[in-house]
Structure formats: C-alpha cells, structure tokens
Scaffold this motif. Structure first.
Motif, PDB file in Angstrom:
ATOM      1  N   LEU A  41      46.605  36.485  51.538  1.00  6.79           N
ATOM      2  CA  LEU A  41      46.521  35.863  50.222  1.00  6.79           C
ATOM      3  C   LEU A  41      45.298  36.387  49.487  1.00  6.79           C
ATOM      4  CD1 LEU A  41      47.323  33.750  48.066  1.00  6.79           C
ATOM      5  CD2 LEU A  41      45.877  32.107  49.301  1.00  6.79           C
ATOM      6  N   GLN A  42      45.523  36.895  48.289  1.00  3.77           N
ATOM      7  CA  GLN A  42      44.433  37.337  47.424  1.00  3.77           C
ATOM      8  C   GLN A  42      44.300  36.320  46.288  1.00  3.77           C
ATOM      9  OE1 GLN A  42      42.655  40.123  48.081  1.00  3.77           O
ATOM     10  NE2 GLN A  42      41.301  40.073  46.316  1.00  3.77           N
ATOM     11  N   ALA A  43      43.263  35.487  46.345  1.00  7.40           N
ATOM     12  CA  ALA A  43      43.096  34.430  45.353  1.00  7.40           C
ATOM     13  C   ALA A  43      42.509  34.992  44.059  1.00  7.40           C
ATOM     14  CB  ALA A  43      42.190  33.339  45.899  1.00  7.40           C
ATOM     15  N   ASN A  44      42.904  34.408  42.946  1.00  8.33           N
ATOM     16  CA  ASN A  44      42.340  34.757  41.646  1.00  8.33           C
ATOM     17  C   ASN A  44      41.314  33.707  41.222  1.00  8.33           C
ATOM     18  OD1 ASN A  44      44.099  36.958  41.491  1.00  8.33           O
ATOM     19  ND2 ASN A  44      45.672  35.761  40.445  1.00  8.33           N
ATOM     20  N   HIS A  45      40.399  34.105  40.353  1.00  4.72           N
ATOM     21  CA  HIS A  45      39.324  33.215  39.924  1.00  4.72           C
ATOM     22  C   HIS A  45      39.174  33.309  38.404  1.00  4.72           C
ATOM     23  CE1 HIS A  45      38.187  32.779  44.154  1.00  4.72           C
ATOM     24  NE2 HIS A  45      38.379  34.076  44.234  1.00  4.72           N
ATOM     25  N   PHE A  46      39.091  32.146  37.775  1.00  2.25           N
ATOM     26  CA  PHE A  46      39.030  32.047  36.321  1.00  2.25           C
ATOM     27  C   PHE A  46      37.582  32.175  35.853  1.00  2.25           C
ATOM     28  CE2 PHE A  46      40.038  29.466  32.360  1.00  2.25           C
ATOM     29  CZ  PHE A  46      40.914  30.406  31.842  1.00  2.25           C
ATOM     30  N   ALA A  47      37.368  32.948  34.801  1.00  4.00           N
ATOM     31  CA  ALA A  47      36.014  33.144  34.264  1.00  4.00           C
ATOM     32  C   ALA A  47      36.109  33.336  32.758  1.00  4.00           C
ATOM     33  CB  ALA A  47      35.353  34.355  34.923  1.00  4.00           C
ATOM     34  N   GLY A  48      34.971  33.317  32.088  1.00  5.88           N
ATOM     35  CA  GLY A  48      35.015  33.481  30.647  1.00  5.88           C
ATOM     36  C   GLY A  48      33.671  33.819  30.024  1.00  5.88           C
TER      37      GLY A  48
END
Length: 314
Positions: free
Chosen positions: A85-92
């Motif tokens: 599993l390759q998790a994604n991460h939210f940023a801004g």
C-alpha cells in the motif's frame, strides 16, 4: 466603475477573471531546479482525493526436474505475490489578497500581479521535490536518495592512507568505485536490471569533470566514464550522469553518496495523484480574500529496490 468589495457578487466578478489570468501565467512558469521528473517516473494515476494505491509484487518459484515415463512426479511452477500500500498525503500552499490591494487595482484598472501565485507554486514545487528526493520524517516517507530498501555500501578504503575520499585516490580507483555502483544492480538482480542513470554529489561531479586520467592525458575522468561504462558498452546508449546537491550529505554519517539505478517505472516511481492546483478565491474575512492551493502526494516507491545501489563515503 468602482468595485464594491462588500458586495460578494461584484467582488467575485472582479476576482474570477483575474485568477484565471494569473493561473494561466503561472502554469507557463518552469522551475528546473526542482525538476524531479527527469530522475524518476512520476505516476499521476488517481486524483486529489485518493487515499492511496495498492500494487502487487511477485516472484516465480519452481524448478524443472527429470521425469519417469509414467509422469506421476510432475513438478509444478507457482507464483508468490505480496500486496503493498502506497498512502497519499494531503498538503497545501496558497496566497491571499487584501482589500487595499484589490481596491487600488480596481481604481486604476490594473491587473493583479502573478507574483504571489508564482511564489506559492514555487514553494509547492520545492515541497514536492523534497519529498521526491528525501521523503518526509513526519509522514514516514523516504525518497530517491535515502530508501532503507536500496542496497548500500561504502566505497573501498584504498586511497592514500586508507582513505575513501576521491581526492586521495587515483583516476583508476575512482572509476573502479563508480563502476562497482553501476554494476551492482545488474549483479544483484541476476542480470535483469541494468543501471542507466548515475547521480553524483554536485561537488564530486565537478571534481571528476576537472580531473584528468593522467598527467599526460587530456581526457577527464568524467569524459572517460561517459564513453566507457558497462551500460553504454552493452546497450550502445549513453549513461545519464546527473549532479545533485541532495547527495552531498545523504550517505551514512552525513557523507557523500552516489546513486546508480535503472530509471524505469518498474524500479522506482514518484506518486503524485494530485499535483498542486489553486482553488477559486473566497472571502476569508472582511478585508482578506484567500486562494487556497492544494496537492495530494504519495511519495517515492521502489518497486524493485535491487535495481538501485547506494555507495557512500567518497
């Protein structure tokens, strides 16, 4: 006509075309110092809201054997798969406009400048570049230059005074160090992955670009390496050699590191399902309008870590 920024519709009517123009200008801007796409495949599958991606790696098992004529002892091949599993991460990163700036632009008929949007986009590119190269301690990510899965070793300590430093080694020993790294993926993968890319610390690349093979030879170590390496000799294709500031202290104990790898999607890729984008402007307070910028970053994935090799301490 003067814009009444206390009127939501008038304010939005002024800001919307301004933002469209600014976004168009910013999309045309390139930042080559943060160019990670030439170092690895960038996988943009998915979208801004995907939580991650699942992939499977596998291997074959089994061996052919001699049979009796009756054929009751038939050996079978099989496959073994592992789920990852390759998790994604939210940023801004975004920017804002204040009432004074908007009123002055409106009164004089000027366009809003793209400077703030340019700054936000550059910060975003720098952020993603850092994830691609070094990862993120906070999110438990590693990057291209510091994966725990890639085989690592120190270069040989056979320079003057048993030193590992290239400044204490002959040209032949420097070439030996580099070729050991280039050949490592080919040997570790039983000749299925060949390193086609070499990344060196910028200062070390400069060093071999200035160092001649001998006092009577005008050919530099770098030029000789480009023309005489196992990848070029086997394939007829040029070896990609890149200098990077990220490798000056990436090695064990803060030493230099070189990275030799097969730059292909099957070996390493950067997951970026949601590249940085700006959202429509909204009124944040009585005197401030905000333009949010968001991105969804998955990080670097080594699907075949033995298709790469690290060498440290030179």
């Amino acid at each position: 006509m003067e814009i009444n920024f206390n009127d939501a519709q008038q304010a939005l009517g002024f800001l919307t075309p301004q933002m469209l123009r600014i976004n168009t200008e910013v999309e045309k801007t390139a930042y080559p110092s943060f160019d990670y796409s030439r170092l690895m495949y960038v996988n943009t599958d998915g979208d801004m809201w995907d939580a991650g991606s699942v992939f499977y790696s596998g291997d074959i098992a089994g061996a052919a054997q001699w049979l009796s004529g009756k054929g009751h002892d038939m050996p079978y091949a099989d496959i073994a798969t592992t789920q990852h599993l390759q998790a994604n991460h939210f940023a801004g990163i975004g920017y804002s406009w204040f009432l004074q700036e908007l009123q002055r632009a409106s009164k004089t008929g000027r366009n809003l400048t793209s400077d703030k949007a340019d700054a936000a986009r550059m910060v975003a590119e720098s952020f993603v570049y850092g994830i691609a190269m070094r990862g993120s301690t906070e999110k438990g990510l590693t990057g291209l230059v510091n994966s725990a899965d890639v085989p690592v070793a120190n270069v040989a300590a056979d320079g003057t005074g048993s030193s590992r430093l290239w400044s204490a080694k002959t040209s032949d020993l420097i070439l030996r160090d580099v070729n050991a790294a280039l050949n490592a993926p080919f040997n570790a993968t039983k000749e299925t992955q060949r390193a086609n890319t070499l990344i060196l610390p910028s200062t070390k690349m400069q060093y071999i670009a200035e160092t001649r093979l001998g006092s009577t030879n005008d050919t530099t170590v770098l030029k000789f390496l480009r023309e005489n390496n196992s990848y070029t000799l086997e394939t007829g294709q040029p070896l990609t050699i890149i200098g990077s500031r990220e490798l000056e202290t990436a090695g064990d104990g803060g030493t230099t590191r070189m990275v030799a790898y097969d730059n292909s999607r099957g070996v390493v890729q950067m997951h970026l399902p949601g590249p940085h984008e700006f959202l429509p402007p909204f009124q944040k307070s009585a005197m401030e309008w905000e333009v949010a910028g968001i991105m969804n970053v998955g990080g670097v994935e080594f699907r075949r870590p033995k298709g790469a090799a690290y060498r440290d301490g030179f």
